[in-house]
Design a protein around this motif. Structure first.
Motif, PDB file in Angstrom:
ATOM      1  N   ASP A  69       0.814  -1.220   0.000  1.00  0.00           N
ATOM      2  CA  ASP A  69       0.000   0.000   0.000  1.00  0.00           C
ATOM      3  C   ASP A  69       0.844   1.265   0.000  1.00  0.00           C
ATOM      4  O   ASP A  69       0.458   2.285  -0.592  1.00  0.00           O
ATOM      5  CB  ASP A  69      -0.932   0.022   1.218  1.00  0.00           C
ATOM      6  CG  ASP A  69      -2.065  -0.983   1.100  1.00  0.00           C
ATOM      7  OD1 ASP A  69      -2.110  -1.713   0.092  1.00  0.00           O
ATOM      8  OD2 ASP A  69      -2.907  -1.045   2.033  1.00  0.00           O
ATOM      9  N   ASN A  70       1.997   1.216   0.664  1.00  0.00           N
ATOM     10  CA  ASN A  70       2.876   2.391   0.733  1.00  0.00           C
ATOM     11  C   ASN A  70       3.936   2.409  -0.367  1.00  0.00           C
ATOM     12  O   ASN A  70       4.731   3.339  -0.437  1.00  0.00           O
ATOM     13  CB  ASN A  70       3.555   2.467   2.102  1.00  0.00           C
ATOM     14  CG  ASN A  70       2.576   2.737   3.233  1.00  0.00           C
ATOM     15  OD1 ASN A  70       2.071   3.848   3.366  1.00  0.00           O
ATOM     16  ND2 ASN A  70       2.294   1.712   4.027  1.00  0.00           N
ATOM     17  N   ASP A  71       3.942   1.335  -1.180  1.00  0.00           N
ATOM     18  CA  ASP A  71       4.910   1.208  -2.264  1.00  0.00           C
ATOM     19  C   ASP A  71       6.353   1.333  -1.760  1.00  0.00           C
ATOM     20  O   ASP A  71       7.197   1.974  -2.367  1.00  0.00           O
ATOM     21  CB  ASP A  71       4.646   2.252  -3.361  1.00  0.00           C
ATOM     22  CG  ASP A  71       5.396   1.932  -4.659  1.00  0.00           C
ATOM     23  OD1 ASP A  71       5.642   0.736  -4.917  1.00  0.00           O
ATOM     24  OD2 ASP A  71       5.741   2.876  -5.397  1.00  0.00           O
ATOM     25  N   TRP A  72       6.613   0.690  -0.611  1.00  0.00           N
ATOM     26  CA  TRP A  72       7.972   0.704  -0.065  1.00  0.00           C
ATOM     27  C   TRP A  72       8.868  -0.201  -0.910  1.00  0.00           C
ATOM     28  O   TRP A  72       8.552  -1.365  -1.145  1.00  0.00           O
ATOM     29  CB  TRP A  72       7.968   0.212   1.380  1.00  0.00           C
ATOM     30  CG  TRP A  72       7.342   1.179   2.339  1.00  0.00           C
ATOM     31  CD1 TRP A  72       7.144   2.513   2.149  1.00  0.00           C
ATOM     32  CD2 TRP A  72       6.827   0.891   3.649  1.00  0.00           C
ATOM     33  NE1 TRP A  72       6.547   3.090   3.241  1.00  0.00           N
ATOM     34  CE2 TRP A  72       6.342   2.120   4.175  1.00  0.00           C
ATOM     35  CE3 TRP A  72       6.737  -0.264   4.406  1.00  0.00           C
ATOM     36  CZ2 TRP A  72       5.776   2.198   5.449  1.00  0.00           C
ATOM     37  CZ3 TRP A  72       6.169  -0.189   5.666  1.00  0.00           C
ATOM     38  CH2 TRP A  72       5.700   1.030   6.188  1.00  0.00           C
ATOM     39  N   GLN A  73       9.986   0.333  -1.352  1.00  0.00           N
ATOM     40  CA  GLN A  73      10.886  -0.415  -2.226  1.00  0.00           C
ATOM     41  C   GLN A  73      12.117  -0.957  -1.512  1.00  0.00           C
ATOM     42  O   GLN A  73      12.857  -1.759  -2.072  1.00  0.00           O
ATOM     43  CB  GLN A  73      11.327   0.486  -3.398  1.00  0.00           C
ATOM     44  CG  GLN A  73      10.188   0.894  -4.312  1.00  0.00           C
ATOM     45  CD  GLN A  73       9.508  -0.300  -4.955  1.00  0.00           C
ATOM     46  OE1 GLN A  73      10.165  -1.212  -5.461  1.00  0.00           O
ATOM     47  NE2 GLN A  73       8.176  -0.305  -4.928  1.00  0.00           N
ATOM     48  N   GLN A  74      12.351  -0.514  -0.284  1.00  0.00           N
ATOM     49  CA  GLN A  74      13.513  -0.988   0.474  1.00  0.00           C
ATOM     50  C   GLN A  74      13.124  -1.073   1.947  1.00  0.00           C
ATOM     51  O   GLN A  74      12.960  -0.064   2.619  1.00  0.00           O
ATOM     52  CB  GLN A  74      14.701  -0.033   0.278  1.00  0.00           C
ATOM     53  CG  GLN A  74      16.050  -0.641   0.632  1.00  0.00           C
ATOM     54  CD  GLN A  74      17.188   0.299   0.307  1.00  0.00           C
ATOM     55  OE1 GLN A  74      17.056   1.511   0.395  1.00  0.00           O
ATOM     56  NE2 GLN A  74      18.327  -0.244  -0.087  1.00  0.00           N
ATOM     57  N   GLY A 111       4.604 -12.207  -4.107  1.00  0.00           N
ATOM     58  CA  GLY A 111       5.203 -11.428  -5.186  1.00  0.00           C
ATOM     59  C   GLY A 111       6.108 -10.311  -4.725  1.00  0.00           C
ATOM     60  O   GLY A 111       6.497  -9.446  -5.525  1.00  0.00           O
ATOM     61  N   LEU A 112       6.477 -10.315  -3.434  1.00  0.00           N
ATOM     62  CA  LEU A 112       7.386  -9.298  -2.903  1.00  0.00           C
ATOM     63  C   LEU A 112       8.775  -9.920  -2.752  1.00  0.00           C
ATOM     64  O   LEU A 112       8.965 -10.874  -1.997  1.00  0.00           O
ATOM     65  CB  LEU A 112       6.877  -8.791  -1.541  1.00  0.00           C
ATOM     66  CG  LEU A 112       5.499  -8.107  -1.579  1.00  0.00           C
ATOM     67  CD1 LEU A 112       4.999  -7.846  -0.167  1.00  0.00           C
ATOM     68  CD2 LEU A 112       5.564  -6.820  -2.375  1.00  0.00           C
ATOM     69  N   ASN A 113       9.744  -9.396  -3.457  1.00  0.00           N
ATOM     70  CA  ASN A 113      11.100  -9.933  -3.498  1.00  0.00           C
ATOM     71  C   ASN A 113      11.753  -9.836  -2.118  1.00  0.00           C
ATOM     72  O   ASN A 113      12.051  -8.736  -1.651  1.00  0.00           O
ATOM     73  CB  ASN A 113      11.907  -9.139  -4.542  1.00  0.00           C
ATOM     74  CG  ASN A 113      13.282  -9.728  -4.768  1.00  0.00           C
ATOM     75  OD1 ASN A 113      13.556 -10.856  -4.379  1.00  0.00           O
ATOM     76  ND2 ASN A 113      14.155  -8.949  -5.393  1.00  0.00           N
ATOM     77  N   ALA A 114      11.963 -10.979  -1.460  1.00  0.00           N
ATOM     78  CA  ALA A 114      12.466 -10.975  -0.087  1.00  0.00           C
ATOM     79  C   ALA A 114      13.445 -12.117   0.142  1.00  0.00           C
ATOM     80  O   ALA A 114      13.305 -13.203  -0.426  1.00  0.00           O
ATOM     81  CB  ALA A 114      11.308 -11.096   0.899  1.00  0.00           C
ATOM     82  N   LEU A 115      14.440 -11.865   0.993  1.00  0.00           N
ATOM     83  CA  LEU A 115      15.402 -12.883   1.416  1.00  0.00           C
ATOM     84  C   LEU A 115      15.692 -12.700   2.902  1.00  0.00           C
ATOM     85  O   LEU A 115      15.546 -11.600   3.448  1.00  0.00           O
ATOM     86  CB  LEU A 115      16.716 -12.771   0.629  1.00  0.00           C
ATOM     87  CG  LEU A 115      16.717 -13.253  -0.822  1.00  0.00           C
ATOM     88  CD1 LEU A 115      18.058 -12.936  -1.474  1.00  0.00           C
ATOM     89  CD2 LEU A 115      16.432 -14.748  -0.907  1.00  0.00           C
ATOM     90  N   ALA A 116      16.105 -13.798   3.542  1.00  0.00           N
ATOM     91  CA  ALA A 116      16.456 -13.754   4.961  1.00  0.00           C
ATOM     92  C   ALA A 116      17.952 -13.910   5.146  1.00  0.00           C
ATOM     93  O   ALA A 116      18.613 -14.612   4.375  1.00  0.00           O
ATOM     94  CB  ALA A 116      15.725 -14.875   5.712  1.00  0.00           C
ATOM     95  N   ILE A 117      18.507 -13.227   6.154  1.00  0.00           N
ATOM     96  CA  ILE A 117      19.904 -13.450   6.539  1.00  0.00           C
ATOM     97  C   ILE A 117      19.957 -13.696   8.048  1.00  0.00           C
ATOM     98  O   ILE A 117      19.273 -13.038   8.827  1.00  0.00           O
ATOM     99  CB  ILE A 117      20.846 -12.293   6.156  1.00  0.00           C
ATOM    100  CG1 ILE A 117      20.463 -10.987   6.869  1.00  0.00           C
ATOM    101  CG2 ILE A 117      20.900 -12.095   4.652  1.00  0.00           C
ATOM    102  CD1 ILE A 117      21.499  -9.898   6.704  1.00  0.00           C
ATOM    103  N   HIS A 118      20.753 -14.703   8.427  1.00  0.00           N
ATOM    104  CA  HIS A 118      20.953 -15.021   9.838  1.00  0.00           C
ATOM    105  C   HIS A 118      22.166 -15.928   9.959  1.00  0.00           C
ATOM    106  O   HIS A 118      22.811 -16.257   8.963  1.00  0.00           O
ATOM    107  CB  HIS A 118      19.705 -15.674  10.444  1.00  0.00           C
ATOM    108  CG  HIS A 118      19.145 -16.810   9.633  1.00  0.00           C
ATOM    109  ND1 HIS A 118      19.794 -18.016   9.492  1.00  0.00           N
ATOM    110  CD2 HIS A 118      17.990 -16.915   8.907  1.00  0.00           C
ATOM    111  CE1 HIS A 118      19.073 -18.824   8.731  1.00  0.00           C
ATOM    112  NE2 HIS A 118      17.978 -18.181   8.358  1.00  0.00           N
ATOM    113  N   GLY A 119      22.474 -16.322  11.181  1.00  0.00           N
ATOM    114  CA  GLY A 119      23.694 -17.074  11.443  1.00  0.00           C
ATOM    115  C   GLY A 119      23.790 -18.423  10.771  1.00  0.00           C
ATOM    116  O   GLY A 119      24.889 -18.957  10.599  1.00  0.00           O
ATOM    117  N   ASN A 120      22.658 -19.021  10.372  1.00  0.00           N
ATOM    118  CA  ASN A 120      22.694 -20.326   9.708  1.00  0.00           C
ATOM    119  C   ASN A 120      22.922 -20.231   8.203  1.00  0.00           C
ATOM    120  O   ASN A 120      23.149 -21.236   7.544  1.00  0.00           O
ATOM    121  CB  ASN A 120      21.390 -21.092   9.963  1.00  0.00           C
ATOM    122  CG  ASN A 120      21.315 -21.649  11.377  1.00  0.00           C
ATOM    123  OD1 ASN A 120      22.277 -21.536  12.137  1.00  0.00           O
ATOM    124  ND2 ASN A 120      20.187 -22.209  11.741  1.00  0.00           N
TER     125      ASN A 120
END
Length: 401
Positions: free
Chosen positions: A243-248, A270-279
């Motif tokens: 709704d807010n068109d947040w790109q980052q 459909g939202l381009n997302a990745l996770a980062i963590h210790g594993n």
């Protein structure tokens, strides 16, 4: 009167590097710390991330090492900067490299999660400045790949986080290996009792510097909380982003498993997302962070440990999908936005189970966080408790990265 970099007594090579990076005026921590460091004094500095603290030690260290003609011998180092996480080590190393680009100095970085062989190779020629995480540094020492006979400067960066992550014994082991005659620089978000106890063991008559009132949040960050059912968090996150068109957007999860789940749910929408963590492998973490900084990745979901070292000047949005267990981490988290004078948004999701954490956070920062209502998803806010000063006690946690 405004302080300039020229008035701090830095060399022409360092000033040229500062100019190349587009900096014109020292930040408060730089203005207060560079002089004492150049004069050879030990310092204890309280400064949050995003205040320019890396430059506060990197610039004077380069100046001082440049003034000495003696090159470090093979496997020897002259300055050591210890950091708690891989991402922060990489970030600090980049800043150090930019600071000495117009000199003949050499720097290197060493952290776990990647092959040790290239790091050993880099040390063979001798390194003026080594940025390292404690565990990998001890690995290198055990293999006779790093020697400390020529070391004259030690920096502990984000010392509070190193203690939180259980590095106290590694730090004490490292300090015992170093020459007793050296300059010591300690940087920490806060001066807890544990930090002061550690400092007493190796810092001599330090100059104390504090540029940020304890546990304050930047005025450039617009904070809000949304009261939501736990089962609707994922829908709420996707709705706010779309709704807010947040790109980052940087999203904080309390657990590694949660970070993976959030990224998967967003990607399915459909939202381009990745996770980062210790594993995650270091290669995957580095690529995800690089893509996020380059705005090729819309949403980065991180745990608190992995997020150390995420330094993006114009990062506009931070979401606390889960409130942190430790109130101080709220300040660190939302400090990832609203940096370098830019504005930012920080939205926190609050469920009925989060009353205790929310109360602790609001007591810590001394204010009630405004409530944001989201049509169809937010629920009636819980009663707000009066703000009161918390007891001065820092929880002890042991984590590894």
């Amino acid at each position: 009167m405004t302080t300039s970099f020229q008035s701090l007594g830095l060399s022409q090579a360092v000033l040229k590097a500062v100019e190349d990076q587009g900096f014109t005026t020292p930040s408060p921590i730089q203005a207060q710390a560079i002089g004492p460091v150049l004069s050879g004094k030990d310092i204890m500095a309280a400064a949050q991330t995003g205040t320019g603290k890396t430059g506060a030690f990197a610039l004077p260290i380069v100046h001082m090492l440049e003034a000495h003609d003696q090159r470090p011998k093979s496997n020897h180092i002259k300055a050591l900067i210890l950091t708690p996480t891989r991402e922060l080590a990489a970030q600090v190393a980049q800043s150090v490299e930019q600071s000495h680009k117009h000199t003949q100095l050499h720097s290197a970085v060493a952290f776990g999660g990647v092959s040790i062989n290239p790091q050993m190779k880099a040390l063979r020629r001798g390194v003026d400045v080594l940025v390292a995480t404690p565990g990998r540094l001890l690995d290198l020492y055990s293999q006779n790949a790093v020697k400390f006979n020529q070391l004259s400067i030690l920096v502990l960066d984000e010392a509070d986080r190193m203690l939180d992550m259980g590095f106290i014994h590694d730090i004490k082991r490292i300090i015992k290996l170093l020459p007793p005659k050296r300059q010591n620089l300690l940087f920490s978000a806060t001066f807890s009792d544990e930090i002061r106890a550690l400092a007493k063991q190796f810092i001599n008559d330090p100059v104390e510097i504090s540029v940020t009132p304890k546990n304050t949040t930047a005025t450039t960050v617009e904070q809000a909380i949304v009261h939501v059912e736990k089962s609707n968090k994922s829908k709420l996150l996707a709705k706010l982003i779309s709704d807010n068109d947040w790109q980052q957007v940087l999203v904080f999860s309390r657990t590694k498993h949660g970070a993976n789940r959030i990224a998967k749910q967003l990607s399915a929408k459909g939202l381009n997302a990745l996770a980062i963590h210790g594993n995650k492998s270091q290669g995957a973490r580095t690529k995800a962070l690089a893509d996020f900084k380059a705005a090729k990745l819309r949403v980065l979901v991180a745990t608190d440990i992995a997020a150390r070292g995420i330094d993006i000047d114009l990062l506009p949005n931070v979401i606390n999908y889960d409130l942190p267990n430790v109130a101080e981490d709220y300040v660190h988290r939302i400090g990832r936005t609203g940096r370098a004078g830019a504005s930012g948004n920080a939205v926190s999701f609050v469920t009925d189970e989060d009353g205790k954490q929310l109360k602790a956070i609001q007591n810590l920062i001394g204010q009630h966080i405004p409530v944001l209502e989201v049509s169809g998803l937010s629920i009636k806010p819980m009663a707000q408790a009066p703000i009161r000063a918390p007891k001065p006690k820092r929880p002890k946690r042991v984590k590894s990265d």
